[in-house]
Design an enzyme around this catalytic site. Structure first.
Site, PDB file in Angstrom:
ATOM      1  N   ARG A   1       0.863  -1.190   0.000  1.00 27.05           N
ATOM      2  CA  ARG A   1       0.000   0.000   0.000  1.00 27.05           C
ATOM      3  C   ARG A   1       0.892   1.229   0.000  1.00 27.05           C
ATOM      4  NH1 ARG A   1      -5.025   2.002   3.723  1.00 27.05           N
ATOM      5  NH2 ARG A   1      -6.031   0.503   2.362  1.00 27.05           N
TER       6      ARG A   1
ATOM      7  N   HIS B   1      -7.680   0.770  -6.044  1.00 25.84           N
ATOM      8  CA  HIS B   1      -7.858   0.041  -4.779  1.00 25.84           C
ATOM      9  C   HIS B   1      -8.585  -1.273  -5.100  1.00 25.84           C
ATOM     10  CE1 HIS B   1      -7.961  -0.760  -0.653  1.00 25.84           C
ATOM     11  NE2 HIS B   1      -8.821   0.144  -0.212  1.00 25.84           N
TER      12      HIS B   1
ATOM     13  N   GLN C   1     -10.450  -3.587  -2.486  1.00 28.20           N
ATOM     14  CA  GLN C   1     -11.721  -2.995  -2.061  1.00 28.20           C
ATOM     15  C   GLN C   1     -12.829  -3.370  -3.050  1.00 28.20           C
ATOM     16  OE1 GLN C   1     -12.303  -0.720   0.772  1.00 28.20           O
ATOM     17  NE2 GLN C   1     -14.407  -1.244   0.230  1.00 28.20           N
TER      18      GLN C   1
ATOM     19  N   ASP D   1     -16.835   8.322  -0.894  1.00 29.96           N
ATOM     20  CA  ASP D   1     -15.533   8.165  -0.234  1.00 29.96           C
ATOM     21  C   ASP D   1     -15.193   9.528   0.368  1.00 29.96           C
ATOM     22  OD1 ASP D   1     -12.933   7.402   0.493  1.00 29.96           O
ATOM     23  OD2 ASP D   1     -12.129   7.599  -1.534  1.00 29.96           O
TER      24      ASP D   1
ATOM     25  N   CYS E   1     -16.181   2.889   1.280  1.00 32.90           N
ATOM     26  CA  CYS E   1     -15.027   2.038   1.573  1.00 32.90           C
ATOM     27  C   CYS E   1     -14.561   2.180   3.022  1.00 32.90           C
ATOM     28  CB  CYS E   1     -13.883   2.365   0.611  1.00 32.90           C
ATOM     29  SG  CYS E   1     -13.445   4.116   0.595  1.00 32.90           S
TER      30      CYS E   1
ATOM     31  N   ARG F   1     -14.095  -7.322   3.187  1.00 31.79           N
ATOM     32  CA  ARG F   1     -12.688  -7.097   2.818  1.00 31.79           C
ATOM     33  C   ARG F   1     -11.867  -8.343   3.134  1.00 31.79           C
ATOM     34  NH1 ARG F   1     -10.399  -2.321   2.495  1.00 31.79           N
ATOM     35  NH2 ARG F   1      -8.951  -3.553   1.254  1.00 31.79           N
TER      36      ARG F   1
HETATM   37  N1  NVA Z   1      -9.524   7.543  -1.284  1.00 36.55           N
HETATM   38  C1  NVA Z   1      -9.174   7.047   0.016  1.00 36.55           C
HETATM   39  C2  NVA Z   1      -9.534   5.614   0.140  1.00 36.55           C
HETATM   40  C3  NVA Z   1      -9.302   5.015   1.504  1.00 36.55           C
HETATM   41  C4  NVA Z   1      -9.681   3.569   1.596  1.00 36.55           C
HETATM   42  C5  NVA Z   1      -7.689   7.254   0.244  1.00 36.55           C
HETATM   43  O1  NVA Z   1      -6.892   6.991  -0.670  1.00 36.55           O
HETATM   44  O2  NVA Z   1      -7.309   7.699   1.323  1.00 36.55           O
HETATM   45  N1   CP Z   2     -11.165   0.827   3.012  1.00 35.77           N
HETATM   46  C1   CP Z   2      -9.880   0.725   3.389  1.00 35.77           C
HETATM   47  O1   CP Z   2      -8.987   0.456   2.566  1.00 35.77           O
HETATM   48  O2   CP Z   2      -9.674   0.950   4.692  1.00 35.77           O
HETATM   49  P1   CP Z   2      -8.242   1.056   5.431  1.00 35.77           P
HETATM   50  O3   CP Z   2      -7.606   2.332   4.932  1.00 35.77           O
HETATM   51  O4   CP Z   2      -8.566   1.081   6.878  1.00 35.77           O
HETATM   52  O5   CP Z   2      -7.421  -0.133   5.027  1.00 35.77           O
END
Ligand code: NVA
Ligand code: CP
Length: 335
Positions: free
Chosen positions: A109, A136, A139, A232, A273, A318
């Site tokens: 990540r 993602h 997800q 989101d 999400c 998830r």
């Molecule tokens: N768009 C958000 C998604 C988090 C799961 C981010 O990248 O922070």
């Molecule tokens: N939805 C999601 O990816 O959550 P986290 O950032 O907690 O992993």
């Protein structure tokens, strides 16, 4: 021919066919049922080791990989945003070659999609994208499973995404819908629509699946008859605090409210999400809320807590879907 995903990377759903995605969803449903019945799957990948690299923070994704890994009998190493040499003292290419000598799978990540692609290029074991700025994909598996469970189908489902549709969630939902024959609408100001190159790629997927892609600035039109309304947070991880003002100015009309939900289909559901700023019970929700005079941001607390909301079913999924994706790419359960 039976689907086999053994040895494959999982970087974006663009790389997978509808049948391959369905295979992972079916496997996830099966593994979920087994878990609920208390049937253990620890012998599936016993003796294997995986490493989780997180350059951004996480609750759901990290815990899903850890629990899923343990449920499949694997040992798991977690590298936190400060806990490795990656990028600072060691290149991505070298990291990939070192980690693939020790581990059977690598989760990443972080920031640009090009980083996870480079990891995959140099790794000799499967690499899994746990979120980048662009995509993602884990997800998406959870979202598709949740929609299938809740509505009983994927094909023909109308999903409206409200908010910043240029980033990982908007991009990924457009790809997922295009692959699965769903009707995707990005409901946002024009400047927040996905980029033309990705839209063109998804139009090609849509030709095969029967999906449609719509880009709509008008909230009433964009949400009319929707089966799924999705949003989101407006400012993603890694973005500077200075963008809040612009985002709130642009996206406040696209907040998911009860009026928005009532404009959807009779059995419309709300997905997110997570994490979410649906109240002021977080440090950022409190600070941004106070600064801009808002009690809630991308979704009202009323919608979040309503009968429409399936966000915790989605969060649970998830884990089941990540388990299926790892099992598939590591060749567990293959005859
Ligand atoms: N768009 C958000 C998604 C988090 C799961 C981010 O990248 O922070
Ligand atoms: N939805 C999601 O990816 O959550 P986290 O950032 O907690 O992993």
């Amino acid at each position: 021919m039976a689907v086999s995903l053994k040895g494959r990377d999982f970087l974006t759903l663009k790389d997978f066919t509808k049948e391959e995605i369905e295979y992972m969803l079916d496997l996830a449903a099966d593994l979920k049922e087994k878990k609920k019945k208390g049937i253990l799957t620890k012998d599936a990948l016993q003796g294997k080791n995986i490493v989780l690299i997180f350059e951004k923070t996480s609750t759901r994704t990290r815990c899903s990989f850890e629990v899923a890994g343990h449920d499949l009998g694997m040992e798991v190493t977690y590298l936190d945003p400060a806990g490795s040499q990656i990028g600072k003292k060691e290149s991505i290419a070298d990291t990939a070659r070192v980690l693939s000598r020790m581990y059977d799978g690598i989760e990443y990540r972080g920031y640009g999609q090009s980083i996870v692609e480079e990891l995959a290029n140099y790794s000799s074991v499967p690499v899994w994208n746990g979120l980048t700025n662009e995509y993602h994909p884990t997800q998406m598996l959870a979202d598709l499973l949740t929609i299938r469970e809740q509505l009983g189908r994927l094909e023909g489902v109308k999903l409206t995404y409200m908010g910043d549709a240029r980033y990982n969630m908007g991009n990924s939902l457009m790809i997922a819908c295009a692959k699965m024959g769903m009707h995707f609408t990005a409901c946002a100001p024009k400047a927040y629509f996905p980029n033309q190159k990705l839209i063109a790629e998804c139009e090609e997927f849509a030709k095969i699946s029967g999906a449609t892609l719509t880009f709509e600035e008008d909230v009433k039109k964009g949400t009319e008859g929707a089966d799924v309304i999705y949003t989101d947070i407006w400012v993603s991880m890694g973005e500077p605090d200075e963008v809040w003002q612009n985002r709130i100015d642009a996206l406040l009309p696209y907040r998911v409210t009860m009026d928005v939900m009532r404009n959807g289909a009779d059995d419309v559901i709300f997905l997110h999400c997570l994490p979410s700023y649906h109240d002021r019970n977080t440090t950022i929700g409190q600070a941004v809320g106070e600064k801009f005079g808002l009690m809630e941001l991308e979704v009202t607390n009323e919608v979040f807590e309503s009968e429409y909301s399936r966000v915790f079913d989605e969060a649970e999924n998830r884990m089941h879907t990540i388990k299926a994706m790892m099992a598939a790419t590591l060749g567990a359960f293959e005859k």
